[in-house]
Each structure stands twice: as structure tokens, then as C-alpha cells.
Design a protein around this motif. Structure first.
Motif: not given
Length: 198
Positions: A105-114, A119-121, A137-143
Motif C-alpha cells: 500500500v501507499v500512505p495517504v493519511d497519518g504519515a506521522t503515525t505510520i 520505527g523510522f529514526t 505485507p509485513a511492513k504494511l501491517a506494522q506501519g
DNA sequence: CGAAAGATTAGCT
DNA sequence: GCTAATCTTTCGA
């Protein structure tokens, strides 16, 4: 209920139809605190109990895959490899196991929360393009904060996760091919049941 | 009760 | 391209 939320009549269709139709649709996850994340679906895979790659191959029902046998319109979320959650939507009729795995998937809303969920730092920087944030699939579930507690939830908008109608996708933008990571399924691994947006 | 495998990902060669 | 990480579920004895 909002008209843009996909309802049971949509999920009652065969997994192969739903997998194609979900391209361009929007996956929505709402946290308990009220924060909402949205992301556009760009890759899916269909599974059916007739095929060896399906957890319910041959109609075999177990504790893990039980929700696959429910009527379309609920979430099937399972844990693999000791660390990853996979998010699927159940399709078809009650009694038959069918589902569509959301692969990217591609983020549309909530980028900060995603970004926080992923765990982006500075030591683990976010990819430059949003298309790379949730491209597995694992990345989108986590995000999107999707995990086992979403297993079996109805997708009609009354629970923490649902899907919305997106912009229509023309056939010439749709690609199909074999599913990923199902080599154990023998000949069924070659079925062109993966769909993605060009 | 033991064992094996898994609808993946990140990191290294 | 190869492999470790990590643990639940499922299956065989």
C-alpha cells in the motif's frame, strides 16, 4: 455508515474478483486514541481452498484459519516467521475458505503515525519516496498497526479497520503474475493470482 | 511431545 | 544472492 465504505456485498464476490477490485481502494486503520491512517492498495494476492498455497487447502479448518470459512467481509490476520503479521480480507460465501492478502500500500493519511509504527529514526531513516514505506505485507501491517487483535473483525466500518472505495483503476494499469513466497505449493505456485498497479 | 516450516524482512557478501 | 532472526501452529510419533 458511509457509502464509501466497502460492504459485505463486495466481499461476497470470489477472491480473484476482490483481489483485482481492491487495487486503488483505501485501507483504513483507526487506533484506540482516534488517530486514523489511510493507505492506497497497490498489490494483492488471492487465495482459495482449492489451491495448495492456501492455509485452508482442501477445506482443512484449524484454529488459526477458522475465520477464512466465515462469510466475506471480515479480517484474517495471522503471524508468520516468528515476527510478522499478515493482513487479509476474507471473501466469498460462508463455509468456503477464500481470502485476499494485501501485499503493498501507499500512505495517504497519518504519515506521522505510520512512520512511528515503522520505527523510522535517524539511524533507520524513512525511504525517500512514500511508495517504499509500506511495500510488503509485513511492513504494511506494522506501519498501520494491524496485528492479531484485528483477526476476525468485521470490515463494515464498525471496528478498528475497514476499506474505502478508491479511484477506479483501468485494466491497462493492472499487472498479474505468480504469488510470492509460495513455492511449497507446487504447480499452484504458478497461478497468476497476484495483482498489482503498474 | 518433539520437530519442522512458514503468504517476510533486513542486512551483509 | 544468501541467511539470520524469531515463535506459533501444525503434524507426526
Amino acid at each position: 455508515m458511509q457509502p464509501s465504505i466497502l460492504q459485505q456485498d463486495f466481499y461476497a464476490q470470489p477472491a480473484l474478483v476482490v483481489a483485482r477490485e481492491l487495487l486503488g481502494a483505501v485501507l483504513v486503520s483507526r487506533l484506540d486514541c482516534g488517530e486514523v491512517m489511510r493507505a492506497r492498495i497497490v498489490q494483492t494476492e488471492a487465495y482459495h481452498q482449492h489451491d495448495r498455497a492456501c492455509h485452508a487447502f482442501g477445506g482443512r479448518k484449524t484454529k488459526r484459519n477458522a475465520v477464512l470459512f466465515e462469510a466475506g467481509g471480515v479480517a484474517y490476520v495471522y503471524f508468520v516467521y516468528g515476527m510478522h503479521w499478515m493482513f487479509n480480507v476474507v471473501t466469498g460465501d460462508c463455509g468456503t475458505a477464500e481470502a485476499v492478502l494485501i501485499r503493498a500500500v501507499v500512505p495517504v493519511d497519518g504519515a506521522t503515525t505510520i512512520a512511528r509504527n515503522r520505527g523510522f529514526t535517524s539511524a533507520n531513516p524513512a525511504p525517500a519516496v512514500p511508495e517504499r514505506w509500506l511495500d510488503g505485507p509485513a511492513k504494511l501491517a506494522q506501519g498501520l498497526g494491524l496485528s492479531g487483535r484485528h483477526n476476525g473483525l468485521v470490515l463494515d466500518g464498525s471496528a478498528a479497520v475497514w476499506l474505502q472505495v478508491g479511484a477506479p483503476v483501468a485494466d491497462d494499469r493492472v499487472r498479474t503474475g505468480p504469488r510470492i513466497g509460495v513455492d511449497y505449493a507446487g504447480a499452484d505456485a504458478l497461478l497468476p493470482w497476484r495483482f498489482w498497479l503498474a
